[in-house]
Design an enzyme around this catalytic site. Structure first.
Site, PDB file in Angstrom:
ATOM      1  N   LYS A 270       0.837  -1.202   0.000  1.00 31.51           N
ATOM      2  CA  LYS A 270       0.000   0.000   0.000  1.00 31.51           C
ATOM      3  C   LYS A 270       0.875   1.256   0.000  1.00 31.51           C
ATOM      4  CE  LYS A 270      -3.455   2.443   2.718  1.00 31.51           C
ATOM      5  NZ  LYS A 270      -4.365   2.453   3.850  1.00 31.51           N
TER       6      LYS A 270
ATOM      7  N   GLU B  84      10.670  -4.560   4.241  1.00 32.92           N
ATOM      8  CA  GLU B  84      10.750  -5.972   3.853  1.00 32.92           C
ATOM      9  C   GLU B  84      10.406  -6.137   2.368  1.00 32.92           C
ATOM     10  OE1 GLU B  84       9.106  -4.762   6.469  1.00 32.92           O
ATOM     11  OE2 GLU B  84       9.104  -6.163   8.175  1.00 32.92           O
TER      12      GLU B  84
ATOM     13  N   GLY C 114      -4.710  -1.691   5.084  1.00 35.74           N
ATOM     14  CA  GLY C 114      -3.898  -2.817   4.611  1.00 35.74           C
ATOM     15  C   GLY C 114      -4.533  -4.171   4.915  1.00 35.74           C
ATOM     16  N   ARG C 115      -4.993  -4.355   6.153  1.00 40.56           N
ATOM     17  CA  ARG C 115      -5.524  -5.672   6.547  1.00 40.56           C
ATOM     18  C   ARG C 115      -6.945  -5.897   6.041  1.00 40.56           C
ATOM     19  NH1 ARG C 115      -4.340  -2.299  10.555  1.00 40.56           N
ATOM     20  NH2 ARG C 115      -5.966  -1.518  11.944  1.00 40.56           N
TER      21      ARG C 115
ATOM     22  N   GLU D  20      -4.257  -6.421  15.088  1.00 42.43           N
ATOM     23  CA  GLU D  20      -3.771  -5.109  14.639  1.00 42.43           C
ATOM     24  C   GLU D  20      -4.900  -4.083  14.721  1.00 42.43           C
ATOM     25  OE1 GLU D  20      -0.353  -4.698  11.656  1.00 42.43           O
ATOM     26  OE2 GLU D  20      -2.017  -3.962  10.462  1.00 42.43           O
TER      27      GLU D  20
ATOM     28  N   HIS E 214      -4.328 -32.789  18.044  1.00 41.81           N
ATOM     29  CA  HIS E 214      -3.149 -33.582  18.418  1.00 41.81           C
ATOM     30  C   HIS E 214      -1.991 -32.691  18.832  1.00 41.81           C
ATOM     31  CE1 HIS E 214      -5.079 -37.283  17.040  1.00 41.81           C
ATOM     32  NE2 HIS E 214      -5.671 -36.482  16.169  1.00 41.81           N
TER      33      HIS E 214
ATOM     34  N   LYS F 274       9.696  -0.777  14.048  1.00 38.36           N
ATOM     35  CA  LYS F 274      10.235  -0.468  12.712  1.00 38.36           C
ATOM     36  C   LYS F 274      11.330   0.597  12.825  1.00 38.36           C
ATOM     37  CE  LYS F 274       5.967  -0.930   9.967  1.00 38.36           C
ATOM     38  NZ  LYS F 274       5.010  -0.159   9.180  1.00 38.36           N
TER      39      LYS F 274
HETATM   40  O1  LIG Z   1       1.166  -2.752   2.297  1.00 39.98           O
HETATM   41  P1  LIG Z   1       2.272  -2.117   3.032  1.00 39.98           P
HETATM   42  O2  LIG Z   1       2.224  -0.634   2.987  1.00 39.98           O
HETATM   43  O3  LIG Z   1       3.595  -2.639   2.543  1.00 39.98           O
HETATM   44  O4  LIG Z   1       2.149  -2.494   4.553  1.00 39.98           O
HETATM   45  C1  LIG Z   1       2.223  -3.807   4.990  1.00 39.98           C
HETATM   46  C2  LIG Z   1       1.706  -3.963   6.385  1.00 39.98           C
HETATM   47  O5  LIG Z   1       2.446  -3.155   7.285  1.00 39.98           O
HETATM   48  C3  LIG Z   1       1.587  -2.621   8.289  1.00 39.98           C
HETATM   49  O6  LIG Z   1       1.447  -1.258   8.057  1.00 39.98           O
HETATM   50  C4  LIG Z   1       2.147  -2.780   9.664  1.00 39.98           C
HETATM   51  O7  LIG Z   1       2.536  -4.072   9.936  1.00 39.98           O
HETATM   52  C5  LIG Z   1       0.271  -3.350   8.080  1.00 39.98           C
HETATM   53  O8  LIG Z   1      -0.810  -2.665   8.561  1.00 39.98           O
HETATM   54  C6  LIG Z   1       0.282  -3.536   6.607  1.00 39.98           C
HETATM   55  O9  LIG Z   1      -0.647  -4.488   6.215  1.00 39.98           O
END
Ligand SMILES: O=P(O)(O)OC[C@H]1O[C@](O)(CO)[C@@H](O)[C@@H]1O
Length: 534
Positions: free
Chosen positions: A196, A202, A254-255, A340, A371, A500
């Site tokens: 987003k 990452e 995002g979620r 979250e 199990h 972060k």
């Molecule tokens: O889609 P992006 O901006 O890479 O963010 C990834 C994720 O990082 C967060 O902002 C924090 O973990 C989430 O809310 C989001 O889904």
């Protein structure tokens, strides 16, 4: 506001759930609800008419109906980020206007959906190719909401998969992308960068690695990249052709984003028609949530059982237990969705919450979980409310006998949790096996199940794309309702920021470019241990 509920919880905590069935032969009918083929049974909880009245009063006090209207109506209810919350617009297939800042967002939503569908058709039918021919593999790079939803759907919809193979990469651990790219041919691979913000460390690190990998064999790497993002400036800067950039607005959290461009990998794997079915299912749940009376409203009832168990009775966790192997990643998906969203310690106005925030959510499909951790659920000292779910029918008609066994296990677990096994029953059992005296008491004690442990069960006809859409939207709205009752903002996530920031500062210290002098003793010690072992 909470006194009535906590008072009821204190007085009813130890009341046998089974006694409620003995007193009321229609308890199942009263304490279950149906919507569009789904059946939610919450009769195996300690909720009675008084508790339900108190819970519904919480909804009234929190102005749930007004807040629900505000969400669907595009008001900026995410007020720590100044954003509307409109994932529901992504599945508003009727295109009824949804206004944000005086503008209807639906033409844009449907235009992006049409672009995704055209791209999916082109790729699936071989009109969009890689340098080496038809696309055989897609690598989706994203994390959190840009990964968990698609991964969960990819597994859940496997009976409908007929497109390219999809590989998901999320972790910054190089092992993840290394293993995902193993054996793939760069010249027939499409890489999707799903983010987003298009700044997540990452994702951007993995995207760079993928670009280098592709450059080994592909001259125009940009031609085999697509982006899913709200940050179109950054996708262009990164070099992705706008014709393969699928944008979405900041009012999609995002979620909550799997319904739009973030779902592209799922659409590529299963086709636009299946994806639309998913959206239709979610839309049906949106209508139910918006229109059904609170007392018959599935998301509301699911939320109220959660509030009763967590804030009322004080149970700190809840287990999500799908008796559906293809919902393998649902618990992980729900962990982000619920924790979250509702893992917040202050109310909208910044004051401390008077009760606990949302619970720890965890789980695993049955029967595997049986199990592993069910021992604790049945005989541990803590009560874990369990949320079972199961499809009445599987997708494998030849294996219907296995499906029956699956369902029998699901029902057996909720029954065992409620009934338990008394000391008398355990003693009789062990006496029949020949134990006597002190050894009989000792052996019997180990075989006692306290019982009276609450659970709910969600039954659905079959795990189709439509039903999956219903289930995910059900949980989304449940999170919303719980958040409204708690008085928190379910749509920001400030709690992920500090880690972060610190990671960014630690990276140059770990690589030796900066000193660890201002770090606490433990962190400095760990850094030294890592550096000296290299
Ligand atoms: O889609 P992006 O901006 O890479 O963010 C990834 C994720 O990082 C967060 O902002 C924090 O973990 C989430 O809310 C989001 O889904």
């Amino acid at each position: 506001m909470w006194e009535k509920l906590t008072g009821l919880a204190d007085s009813l905590r130890d009341r046998p759930i089974l006694s409620l069935f003995n007193e009321d032969s229609a308890r199942f009918q009263t304490f279950s609800a149906r919507a569009e083929g789904l059946l939610f049974d919450y009769s195996k909880t300690n909720i009675d008419a008084d508790v339900m009245a108190a819970l519904l009063e919480l909804c009234e006090n929190a102005d749930l109906a007004g807040k629900r209207a505000a969400m669907f109506g595009g008001e900026k209810i995410n007020d720590t980020e100044g954003r509307a919350v409109l994932h529901t617009a992504l599945r508003n297939l009727d295109a009824t206007p949804v206004m944000v800042d005086g503008e209807d967002v639906m033409p844009g939503v449907l235009d992006t959906l049409a672009r995704m569908e055209a791209f999916a058709d082109d790729l699936r039918e071989g009109r969009f190719t890689g340098q080496g021919g038809a696309i055989t593999d897609v690598v989706n790079i994203g994390i959190g909401g840009s990964d968990l939803g698609p991964v969960m759907l990819d597994i859940a919809l496997s009976p409908y998969r007929d497109g390219p193979r999809i590989h998901y990469v999320s972790n910054v651990d190089g092992a993840h992308i290394h293993d995902a790219l193993q054996g793939l041919d760069p010249s027939t691979t499409l890489v999707i960068v799903a983010s987003k913000t298009f700044t997540t460390i990452e994702t951007m690190t993995n995207a760079e690695t993928a670009r280098k990998w592709m450059a080994q064999q592909v001259s125009d790497t940009g031609a085999q990249f697509a982006a899913l993002s709200s940050n179109l400036e950054k996708t262009t800067q990164w070099g992705i052709d706008p014709c393969r950039v699928f944008g979405f607005e900041d009012w999609v959290g995002g979620r909550y984003s799997l319904w739009g461009p973030i779902g592209l990998s799922v659409m590529l794997a299963t086709g636009p028609a299946t994806f639309r079915e998913l959206l239709s299912g979610a839309q049906a749940m949106d209508h139910h949530f918006r229109d059904a009376p609170l007392a018959d409203n599935l998301p509301v009832l699911l939320a109220l059982t959660g509030i009763w168990h967590n804030q009322g009775l004080g149970y700190a966790t809840r287990a999500v237990l799908p008796y559906e192997q293809r919902l393998l990643r649902l618990p992980a998906y729900l962990q982000q969705l619920e924790m979250e969203s509702n893992g917040k310690r202050v109310s909208m106005d910044g004051s401390d919450l008077p009760v606990h925030s949302g619970p720890v959510v965890w789980g695993e499909p049955g029967t595997n979980g049986q199990h592993a951790f069910y021992q604790l659920i049945h005989q541990g000292t803590r009560v874990v409310p369990c949320e079972f779910m199961a499809g009445i029918k599987g997708h494998e008609p030849d294996l219907a006998h296995q499906h029956d066994l699956l369902l029998a296990n699901c029902l057996a677990q909720s029954e065992a949790l409620m009934l338990g096994r008394s000391l008398e029953e355990a003693t009789a059992l062990m006496s029949d096996k020949g134990f006597t005296g002190e050894e009989l008491s000792r052996q019997a004690a180990h075989r006692v199940f306290p019982g009276n442990r609450p659970s709910t069960t969600l039954l659905y006809p079959q795990l189709t794309a439509f039903v999956l859409g219903q289930i995910i939207a059900l949980y989304e709205h449940r999170v919303f309702v719980e958040g409204v009752i708690l008085g928190i903002n379910s749509f920001d996530q400030w709690g992920v920021e500090l880690g972060k920031e610190l990671a960014l500062k630690l990276a140059p210290i770990l690589s030796g470019d900066q000193s660890s002098a201002d770090k606490d003793g433990s962190t400095a010690g760990l850094i030294a241990a890592i550096q000296s072992a290299r």
